[in-house]
Write a protein that holds these residues in place. Structure first.
Motif, PDB file in Angstrom:
ATOM      1  N   GLU A  58       1.917   1.667  18.344  1.00  9.78           N
ATOM      2  CA  GLU A  58       1.457   0.508  19.100  1.00  9.78           C
ATOM      3  C   GLU A  58      -0.201   0.963  19.408  1.00  9.78           C
ATOM      4  N   ALA A  59      -0.230   2.352  20.040  1.00 10.63           N
ATOM      5  CA  ALA A  59      -1.512   2.776  20.476  1.00 10.63           C
ATOM      6  C   ALA A  59      -2.743   2.505  19.209  1.00 10.63           C
ATOM      7  N   VAL A  60      -2.177   3.113  18.155  1.00  8.57           N
ATOM      8  CA  VAL A  60      -3.075   3.202  17.228  1.00  8.57           C
ATOM      9  C   VAL A  60      -3.726   1.818  16.619  1.00  8.57           C
ATOM     10  N   GLN A  61      -2.531   0.794  16.561  1.00  8.58           N
ATOM     11  CA  GLN A  61      -2.896  -0.600  16.240  1.00  8.58           C
ATOM     12  C   GLN A  61      -3.786  -1.112  17.403  1.00  8.58           C
ATOM     13  N   MET A  62      -3.653  -1.078  18.591  1.00 12.29           N
ATOM     14  CA  MET A  62      -4.854  -1.293  19.447  1.00 12.29           C
ATOM     15  C   MET A  62      -5.931  -0.730  19.379  1.00 12.29           C
ATOM     16  N   PHE A  63      -6.087   0.492  19.119  1.00 13.87           N
ATOM     17  CA  PHE A  63      -7.584   0.917  18.858  1.00 13.87           C
ATOM     18  C   PHE A  63      -8.305   0.405  17.904  1.00 13.87           C
ATOM     19  N   ASP A  64      -7.439   0.363  16.543  1.00 16.49           N
ATOM     20  CA  ASP A  64      -7.809  -0.299  15.368  1.00 16.49           C
ATOM     21  C   ASP A  64      -8.264  -1.794  15.644  1.00 16.49           C
ATOM     22  N   TRP A  65      -7.443  -2.649  16.350  1.00 18.03           N
ATOM     23  CA  TRP A  65      -8.105  -4.014  16.904  1.00 18.03           C
ATOM     24  C   TRP A  65      -9.339  -3.923  17.645  1.00 18.03           C
ATOM     25  N   PHE A  66      -9.453  -2.924  18.574  1.00 15.16           N
ATOM     26  CA  PHE A  66     -10.737  -2.862  19.319  1.00 15.16           C
ATOM     27  C   PHE A  66     -11.966  -2.749  18.526  1.00 15.16           C
ATOM     28  N   LEU A  67     -11.843  -1.700  17.602  1.00  9.77           N
ATOM     29  CA  LEU A  67     -12.943  -1.057  16.794  1.00  9.77           C
ATOM     30  C   LEU A  67     -13.331  -2.323  15.799  1.00  9.77           C
ATOM     31  N   THR A  68     -12.144  -2.912  15.334  1.00 15.06           N
ATOM     32  CA  THR A  68     -12.515  -4.157  14.456  1.00 15.06           C
ATOM     33  C   THR A  68     -13.152  -5.142  15.454  1.00 15.06           C
ATOM     34  N   GLY A  69     -12.887  -5.437  16.775  1.00 15.53           N
ATOM     35  CA  GLY A  69     -13.623  -6.413  17.419  1.00 15.53           C
ATOM     36  C   GLY A  69     -14.903  -6.292  17.692  1.00 15.53           C
ATOM     37  N   LEU A  70     -15.157  -4.783  17.882  1.00 12.34           N
ATOM     38  CA  LEU A  70     -16.693  -4.508  18.047  1.00 12.34           C
ATOM     39  C   LEU A  70     -17.494  -4.600  16.879  1.00 12.34           C
TER      40      LEU A  70
END
Length: 378
Positions: A58-70
């Protein structure tokens, strides 16, 4: 050129057994909005991306989503591993991600990654230094016969910076995750005994801005341009009175830098409240507050409230900690010296401990029970 400095996300963290994932998702969305509104060119992430070396899916998916958003916003990203991160896991996919302008620190091998950006004032060298300690630097340089062998954090960071070969005539930014001497700590940080992890800020003198992580309170150390942005969320009650923020840094020509803080509004605040049990449960006390906040309740009742935690959670569902402040807890007792302790029996020592905890001596019945228990253990 304008930068957004963030650090110590600690994605996946639990505070007093409460998962912070929902709160972290909320605050990362807010940071994406700030990056867009402030029209920053790049985001600097100064370590402790995750709370554990092996983060949850869940944590890895959240950071992936955040980087993709940036990346979708067209923002470059520069990130380093902190002491809570696994450098190898953070570095995974680095070459692929660089194609979208996301640069992460490789495992330290004696050199620091540098990316050069250019604006109207010339070049800006951005250096990525993951969390290092003496053993890491010694291991990275063990094949080099003439290399120094650092024994302290100060020597390790000095050597790592020295090997960067920085051109001090141009503008330079360092992203690092270390404890700089003089910085104020919080309870939620990992502390090295005796301050062994201290690094003097003068080691960073050649940098126009040092984006630091590791300390959870926003602050500058030594000079304004050596800065901790702090955590985006409160992770301990020692931070209850802080206003969390992100730092916006604008570099103009060499020697001209402006720094400002943009406040963050959490989904749930972290607060400390105090009073008697009756006061805490009174509607007039809580009706104008967000009862969904994470709270530490200090009860001033002389007697403990049976099932106090469960009762209080009917009003404060996210009550994290319950403590008492009364004549029993305020009783100040001194601890005997080791020599005095050695002269006392186990029963005497246990009796003193009992009295410290309860502000009254054991009864005759309790004394007899403990005496028999000690004999049986012997």
């Amino acid at each position: 050129m304008r930068f957004l400095h963030i650090s110590d996300l600690h994605i996946g963290k639990r505070v007093n057994e409460f998962s912070m994932i929902e709160d972290q998702n909320y605050i990362l969305k807010q940071i994406l909005d700030i990056a867009a509104a402030k029209r920053v060119d790049a985001v600097l992430i100064a370590g402790d991306i995750y709370d554990k070396p092996v983060p949850s899916a869940e944590a890895v998916q959240m950071f992936d989503w955040f980087l993709t958003g940036l990346a979708d916003l067209g923002k470059k990203v520069f990130a380093v591993a902190g002491n809570h991160d696994s450098p190898e896991r953070i570095a995974f996919g680095a070459q692929l991600m660089s194609g979208r302008g996301v640069y992460v620190s490789p495992v330290y091998d004696g050199t620091a990654f540098c990316q050069v950006l250019t604006d109207a004032y010339g070049e800006i060298g951005i250096y990525l230094l993951p969390f290092v300690k003496p053993a890491i630097v010694r291991h990275a340089l063990e094949g080099e016969i003439q290399s120094a062998s650092p024994e302290s954090y100060q020597e390790a960071v000095e050597l790592a910076v020295e090997r960067m070969g920085i051109d001090c005539t141009r503008r330079n930014i360092l992203i690092a995750h270390q404890f700089v001497t003089g910085a104020g700590r919080c309870d939620s940080e990992e502390v090295a005994v005796g301050g062994l992890d201290n690094v003097d800020g003068t080691v960073f003198d050649c940098f126009d801005y040092v984006a630091l992580g590791h300390i959870h309170s926003p602050q500058s150390v030594g000079r304004e341009n050596v800065r901790y942005c702090g955590t985006p969320l409160k992770y301990s009650f020692s931070e209850a009175d802080q206003e969390k923020s992100v730092t916006v840094v604008e570099l103009r020509e060499k020697g001209r830098t402006s720094i400002s803080a943009v406040p963050l509004a959490p989904l749930r605040d972290m607060r400390r409240i105090r009073g008697s049990y009756r006061e805490m449960m009174s509607k007039t006390f809580w009706q104008d507050t967000n009862t969904e906040d994470y709270v530490q309740v200090t009860l001033t009742d002389e007697e403990d409230i049976p099932d106090g935690m469960q009762r209080l959670r009917t009003v404060y569902p996210n009550l994290m900690r319950l403590i008492y402040d009364n004549s029993r807890t305020r009783q100040d007792r001194s601890v005997d010296t080791a020599a005095q302790v050695e002269q006392k029996s186990e029963l005497e020592l246990f009796g003193e401990f009992f009295e410290l905890q309860n502000n009254q001596p054991m009864s005759r019945e309790q004394t007899d029970y403990v005496e028999k228990l000690i004999e049986r253990l012997k």
